[in-house]
Design an enzyme around this catalytic site. Sequence first.
Site, mmCIF file in Angstrom:
data_model
loop_
_atom_site.group_PDB
_atom_site.id
_atom_site.type_symbol
_atom_site.label_atom_id
_atom_site.label_comp_id
_atom_site.label_asym_id
_atom_site.label_seq_id
_atom_site.Cartn_x
_atom_site.Cartn_y
_atom_site.Cartn_z
ATOM 1 N N HIS A 1 72.867 -103.728 -85.355
ATOM 2 C CA HIS A 1 73.365 -102.544 -84.661
ATOM 3 C C HIS A 1 72.468 -101.325 -84.896
ATOM 4 O O HIS A 1 72.500 -100.385 -84.115
ATOM 5 C CB HIS A 1 74.779 -102.194 -85.156
ATOM 6 C CG HIS A 1 75.817 -103.214 -84.793
ATOM 7 N ND1 HIS A 1 76.144 -104.261 -85.607
ATOM 8 C CD2 HIS A 1 76.617 -103.334 -83.694
ATOM 9 C CE1 HIS A 1 77.108 -104.988 -85.044
ATOM 10 N NE2 HIS A 1 77.411 -104.453 -83.879
ATOM 11 N N HIS B 1 82.693 -106.593 -76.581
ATOM 12 C CA HIS B 1 81.874 -106.691 -77.795
ATOM 13 C C HIS B 1 81.374 -108.118 -77.967
ATOM 14 O O HIS B 1 82.161 -109.044 -78.151
ATOM 15 C CB HIS B 1 82.694 -106.269 -79.013
ATOM 16 C CG HIS B 1 81.908 -106.225 -80.293
ATOM 17 N ND1 HIS B 1 82.226 -106.997 -81.383
ATOM 18 C CD2 HIS B 1 80.820 -105.492 -80.647
ATOM 19 C CE1 HIS B 1 81.366 -106.736 -82.367
ATOM 20 N NE2 HIS B 1 80.511 -105.821 -81.958
ATOM 21 N N CYS C 1 88.141 -119.144 -106.174
ATOM 22 C CA CYS C 1 89.266 -118.926 -107.086
ATOM 23 C C CYS C 1 90.166 -120.152 -107.045
ATOM 24 O O CYS C 1 90.367 -120.749 -105.982
ATOM 25 C CB CYS C 1 90.028 -117.686 -106.641
ATOM 26 S SG CYS C 1 91.466 -117.348 -107.668
ATOM 27 N N TYR D 1 95.488 -121.288 -115.020
ATOM 28 C CA TYR D 1 94.406 -122.104 -114.450
ATOM 29 C C TYR D 1 94.466 -123.559 -114.911
ATOM 30 O O TYR D 1 93.488 -124.129 -115.387
ATOM 31 C CB TYR D 1 93.038 -121.465 -114.773
ATOM 32 C CG TYR D 1 92.866 -120.101 -114.131
ATOM 33 C CD1 TYR D 1 92.907 -119.979 -112.740
ATOM 34 C CD2 TYR D 1 92.689 -118.957 -114.887
ATOM 35 C CE1 TYR D 1 92.766 -118.737 -112.139
ATOM 36 C CE2 TYR D 1 92.544 -117.708 -114.286
ATOM 37 C CZ TYR D 1 92.583 -117.611 -112.917
ATOM 38 O OH TYR D 1 92.444 -116.378 -112.328
ATOM 39 N N ARG E 1 87.994 -111.028 -107.526
ATOM 40 C CA ARG E 1 89.127 -111.459 -108.336
ATOM 41 C C ARG E 1 88.999 -110.780 -109.688
ATOM 42 O O ARG E 1 88.209 -111.207 -110.529
ATOM 43 C CB ARG E 1 89.095 -112.993 -108.486
ATOM 44 C CG ARG E 1 90.099 -113.617 -109.471
ATOM 45 C CD ARG E 1 91.494 -113.319 -109.112
ATOM 46 N NE ARG E 1 92.542 -113.894 -109.944
ATOM 47 C CZ ARG E 1 93.429 -113.144 -110.591
ATOM 48 N NH1 ARG E 1 93.341 -111.832 -110.595
ATOM 49 N NH2 ARG E 1 94.416 -113.726 -111.238
#
Lengths: 545, 545
Positions: free
Chosen positions: A143, A118, A264, A400, A217
Amino acid sequence: MLLLHRAVVLRLQQASRLKSIPSRIYIQACSTNDSFRPQYPSLTFSGDNSSTRGWKVMGTLLGLGAVLAYQDHRCRAAQESTRIYTKEEVSSHTSPETGIWVTLGSEVFDVTEFVDLHPGGPSKLMLAAGGPLEPFWALYAVHNQSHVRELLAQYKIGELNPEDKVAPTVETSDPYADDPVRHPALKVNSQRPFNAEPPPELLTENYITPNPIFFTRNHLPVPNLDPDTYRLHIVGAPGGQSLSLSLDDLHNFPKYEITVTLQCAGNRRSEMTQVKEVKGLEWRTGAISTARWAGARLCDVLAQAGYQLCETEAHVCFEGLDSDPTGTAYGASIPLARAMDPEAEVLLAYEMNGQPLPRDHGFPVRVVVPGVVGARHVKWLGRVSVQPEESYSHWQRRDYKGFSPSVDWDTVDFDSAPSIQELPVQSAITEPRDGETVESGEVTIKGYAWSGGGRAVIRVDVSLDGGLTWQVAKLDEEEQRPRKAWAWRLWQLQAPVPAGQKELNIVCKAVDDGYNVQPDTVAPIWNLRGVLSNAWHRVHVFVAP
Amino acid sequence: MLLLHRAVVLRLQQASRLKSIPSRIYIQACSTNDSFRPQYPSLTFSGDNSSTRGWKVMGTLLGLGAVLAYQDHRCRAAQESTRIYTKEEVSSHTSPETGIWVTLGSEVFDVTEFVDLHPGGPSKLMLAAGGPLEPFWALYAVHNQSHVRELLAQYKIGELNPEDKVAPTVETSDPYADDPVRHPALKVNSQRPFNAEPPPELLTENYITPNPIFFTRNHLPVPNLDPDTYRLHIVGAPGGQSLSLSLDDLHNFPKYEITVTLQCAGNRRSEMTQVKEVKGLEWRTGAISTARWAGARLCDVLAQAGYQLCETEAHVCFEGLDSDPTGTAYGASIPLARAMDPEAEVLLAYEMNGQPLPRDHGFPVRVVVPGVVGARHVKWLGRVSVQPEESYSHWQRRDYKGFSPSVDWDTVDFDSAPSIQELPVQSAITEPRDGETVESGEVTIKGYAWSGGGRAVIRVDVSLDGGLTWQVAKLDEEEQRPRKAWAWRLWQLQAPVPAGQKELNIVCKAVDDGYNVQPDTVAPIWNLRGVLSNAWHRVHVFVAP
């Protein structure tokens, strides 16, 4: 392998047809209501409007290489094509030992002997092993040509059992039952809520991440919103007016389109876990992706609601329409100064890569805050207000944030640290993968680099000896606007493997235009939530004898 | 020592007089034409308008402690006071072995036995050893009280030879002959051009660095400019008008005053030299200082010359009135976007800490570009123009850029790296000093931290064990404006010395509000010019048995 690739490329260079090949890769159009339908894939293809100069040409060559390689391969007997297999049977053929099977439509193919041929690399074909090719062909549309299908036919070994096409049963009591179907290439870190990242070998295949494999997320179930009845509520300024905007209303604001990388805060958390346990999803290097976002500017919408930039600090609070069983919605905020700054280009986005937002990415409207941590890009946006204080949301005030390595869950004082807004400079190696065996002679190393706050990545240093000596990687040539370098830079380095080396400790580190650098090691930046993991990225590989 | 300090402070706490002590330290007024005159020090003192809350109270207590400690000390015989010494003789008494002598006016004192009792610390008194006290008393005006003078009299051993006051001969062929006289506490890295830094123990004594010990980075001789004939030339925009501004004209623009830390790109270069040789001055940790600057905003002046912010990138080029023998002036530039942004607060400054700029710092006008490397704060400003390209100055294009550690003088391509503008996060330990012996029990560690681009320092981590474990330092409480944190934060940590430790490897690292961190080690950020040296700062000390 390497020699084969060279032969294919060489032959391609000789082919006069080459000049007519489009130098772009096409990305599947995503319908609004389903980010992907593996059973009945859409076969309409839309042009990718993103700029993909240079880096894409090689991909296309390799795609065409697949065609030629097929032709080189011996023909399989067509008489096997009437055998019937169940999907379960197909899904158990995922290794050279069992045979590697894939499906296209209702046909089953044994591609065991083709995997190593491939041209896109065996690892990419292996992503489809045991299942349908459609999701991957949708990503790499080269493809989708008749001669590829003809050649694939030579590997056909039978048909799927028609009774196998059973509609999935919907568990109505499950709040996640209505979540969209996802692309099978995504590496799932959590199903409920859904959190997943693209595998490294796909992550840096394109400068623009195709929607179906953009990292996801979610903090809560995905709301299923009707675009016709959707309204975005903007709380008006004192003396101004509150707005209730339909999607059409939002489209009536001037439309802006910008390329922005989202990351993130927990990207590469898995490396922190190796130092000491943290609370959080085990993101590897893929909690980062890049898209071309379009929508109205937040500053234009806020101005219409009567807001002006004021001297006193204020915050724009966003509320999502996703909520937990108690009705608490996801929320976050950014400073008003950023929201009102036209140069900060904060968007209320309704398009992602030329398509309506996929459900997983906030359909119909999300916030895009260039240069800022993903957590502030609130999805399924329902309400915007301006407050003297930051959002009181859990995710703004009790998550966070970064802390010293000495702080643990007994001593943490969330009020002592600022909420993460801009992120520090970051980079990671996507090829080769940790533990892989590379050819002797020359090694190709690929990866991404990005920094927060619109700071451009100006250099990536790569080491093959764990950081003792360094080489400068070649950066992609995508446009970098001063102070608005919102998107990552892909990079690569081709380097000779030092003679006699049996293994390599490959390391990368990036520098941004504020000359910020990444720290050497993980332990000194460890923190109890495992965020801000931006130490040098390290990959250990073996060299083939 | 520690016990003595405690006793002094305890006694001070008991003294009822305490309440009437002003909680500020006074800084000597600097005249315009001489940054400092050691022979005839001005004894007028101006109030320090900077905010010095909290951190200064302790300094004042220790200053008063000196008075009490003097009283405790045995009286010296007054009959020695008629002996005559030369300056040369005094200057040879700088150690406990030879005796430690200082002068005040024409009087000579032997303070050998007082050094260890000096409440400000022996190292500060030792800065004056062998020379006059005036420059230091001017910095720490608490000394300037009659009872301090009375007590000092007890250490008098004689008088200076009156014939010793010879005016220095001026070498007229020397382009540096007209350079101003400098403060003796400055550690000189180069005399011609003059480059010097304050010693660490003075550097973080005050949040605002007193003008006489503010680090000095000159590239050329200091011009001696007449404020009456001085003109600043602003090249007008197309359609606008060129300006020729006198100092009075500049004063007629609205006056802005901001506290800004300046740092040389080469600060801490000496640590890079230890890895491998670099080209540049051997700055230690002192090529950084903080002042309160006042002047006109560059954006207001440019607006008057007809400039507006434009979409296409442009640069504001500054030329100094300092020049080399070929007439080439010092020059540098910043992006027009920064210059025109009122929030960036770029000043054409004519005051430093409430005084006209000292000659070494750009009298009569310099540029102050908050959050940006010192090299762009062009001094003795003569000309401002707006160009489509960066300044063609050597210092913009062939210096002050960062490169990979793999780049050497044979391979460097200066065009391949952007000029340094914003600097990365930085911190250093100023107390204790490398190689010092600290008391067992408890150690006090002090230092500074700063970041470029207005990013506030949000945390400083300190380790006593080379980086294995960390403690969070206490930051000063000076105001930090969001996105405009132009000034450093001083910090300190009082930590118990682990029992049985014979030495400590003290390390500090800072984090800014973009969560940028400092790299662990120097070698991976080494570069041929030795700039951007911001690895963890490390100090090795011994613990007294």
